[in-house]
Design a protein around this motif. Structure first.
Motif, PDB file in Angstrom:
ATOM      1  N   TRP A 297       0.807  -1.285  -0.191  1.00 42.79           N
ATOM      2  CA  TRP A 297      -0.036  -0.108   0.042  1.00 42.79           C
ATOM      3  C   TRP A 297       0.921   1.337  -0.129  1.00 42.79           C
TER       4      TRP A 297
ATOM      5  N   MET B 229       0.897   4.156  -3.051  1.00 39.85           N
ATOM      6  CA  MET B 229       0.672   5.386  -3.035  1.00 39.85           C
ATOM      7  C   MET B 229       1.691   6.481  -3.207  1.00 39.85           C
TER       8      MET B 229
ATOM      9  N   GLY C 123      -6.289   9.007  -2.984  1.00 40.03           N
ATOM     10  CA  GLY C 123      -6.302   7.686  -2.933  1.00 40.03           C
ATOM     11  C   GLY C 123      -7.856   7.038  -2.859  1.00 40.03           C
TER      12      GLY C 123
ATOM     13  N   ALA D  23      -4.285   8.072  -6.931  1.00 38.47           N
ATOM     14  CA  ALA D  23      -3.747   6.646  -7.228  1.00 38.47           C
ATOM     15  C   ALA D  23      -4.904   5.562  -7.210  1.00 38.47           C
TER      16      ALA D  23
ATOM     17  N   SER E   8      -2.952   0.058  -3.779  1.00 40.23           N
ATOM     18  CA  SER E   8      -3.391   1.396  -3.203  1.00 40.23           C
ATOM     19  C   SER E   8      -4.481   1.759  -2.412  1.00 40.23           C
TER      20      SER E   8
END
Length: 368
Positions: free
Chosen positions: A142, A146, A159, A243, A248
């Protein structure tokens, strides 16, 4: 009179199609996003108030992220349960955990923005990645996903924060569908160069962006908006990127009753009143045209006025909207929601009307 209504209906359809094709289509039909790891120093910031069970479950998932240079800043906002004790255990267990204890301050009583400000100032890394205490990352990559979208100029990353799927729950479908629609909007507007909001469940920015606008000072008196009001103020076409690779994403547990979800949406809608003028206009125009679309369809068909043309416009609008939403839902890994569009859209319209009326007569409750 019916002729005027018919032409007004055509104008409404044109507005709706302009949104779906001209704005939302930029995200829906955009190319898949690639990830180029940057390995930049990151502070993952989590602010919690009375979240004992959630932090025990989700903070270890953050600590297990596959990333070379990150710290986790845990902010306890004067919790009355065992959240602070849980944080203190994590501080002992993980070398990269930094704990910030917030005492109640008379001037900022129960204000999450005050707690976040203390956490941001205590952070040691140049880039900040935010999530909520009840959220968990979609994967161990993650942070990589990002931060991969940061560049020299793009210093704010928006995100997607989704919700867990609950089988055989209509409310869950409504909540998740509304989340997809909201994400489709703010991700699309950011993609066309007019970012207006982000969600605290999954948001990243360079620390200097926070200090460039003096933090939350311009809206510190507004209890909500540490995410969307900040983005509305600080983001622009030059410094913002989105993103949307599956790695993400973050997820959290959705509300289980309509009453809880309704209260949550009331807070979001009330916060939107403080957006920039253009952003309020574009949001208001979309939702107003959406409402008028259904009203005018019913009215024109009831009088059977130009009914063939009305049905043709109805079918065109639905087909295009369905396609755009379908592609957007697929990008956000919410494919199962595509079939629910016609039903859920009507439910959401009635909910929005209810929220608007309710907020006129009472103020929503913020932060815990």
């Amino acid at each position: 009179m019916l002729t005027f209504i018919f032409y007004f209906f055509i104008a409404v359809v044109v507005i709706q199609l302009s949104y779906y094709l001209g704005i939302f289509g930029k995200f829906a039909f955009g190319k898949p996003q690639s990830i180029t790891p940057k390995n930049i120093p990151v502070s993952v910031i989590v602010c919690a108030k009375n979240e004992e069970e959630n932090v025990k479950k989700y903070i270890p998932l953050l600590a297990e992220q596959n990333y070379p240079d990150f710290e986790i800043v845990l902010i306890d906002d004067a919790s009355s349960d065992e959240t602070l004790e849980a944080f203190e255990e994590f501080e002992k267990q993980y070398a990269n955990v930094r704990l910030v204890k917030v005492e109640n301050n008379e001037a900022f009583w129960g204000n999450k923005k005050y707690a976040l400000t203390l956490g941001i100032k205590a952070s040691k890394k140049e880039y900040l990645l935010f999530t909520d205490a009840d959220c968990y990352p979609a994967s161990k990559d993650w942070i990589t996903a990002m931060t991969s979208q940061f560049t020299m100029n793009r210093t704010i990353v928006l995100g997607y924060g989704g919700y867990d799927k609950i089988e055989r729950s209509l409310l869950n479908k409504v909540i998740r569908f509304e989340t997809v629609l909201t994400a489709m909007q703010y991700l699309s507007w950011a993609k066309v160069g007019a970012p207006y909001m982000g969600v605290g469940r999954n948001l990243a920015y360079k620390k200097e962006e926070f200090f460039n606008v003096n933090g939350f000072i311009e809206h510190i008196q507004i209890r909500s908006g540490d995410d969307d009001l900040f983005v509305n103020q600080a983001a622009n076409k030059n410094n913002t990127v989105i993103a949307y690779t599956p790695d993400s994403f973050t997820y959290s547990k959705p509300k289980e009753t309509y009453r809880e979800w309704f209260a949550q949406k009331r807070r979001h809608v009330a916060t939107a009143n403080y957006y920039k003028v253009f952003d309020k206009i574009q949001l208001g125009l979309f939702y107003t045209s959406q409402l008028f679309f259904f009203i005018l369809v019913i009215l024109l068909l009831a009088f059977q006025f130009q009914w063939i043309a009305v049905l043709a416009l109805l079918a065109t609008r639905y087909t295009i909207a369905w396609i755009v939403i379908g592609f957007s839902a697929s990008k956000l890994k919410e494919k199962d929601l595509r079939a629910w569009f016609p039903v859920v859209e009507i439910m959401l319209i009635f909910t929005q009307i209810n929220i608007f009326i309710t907020n006129i007569f009472s103020k929503p409750v913020h932060w815990k």
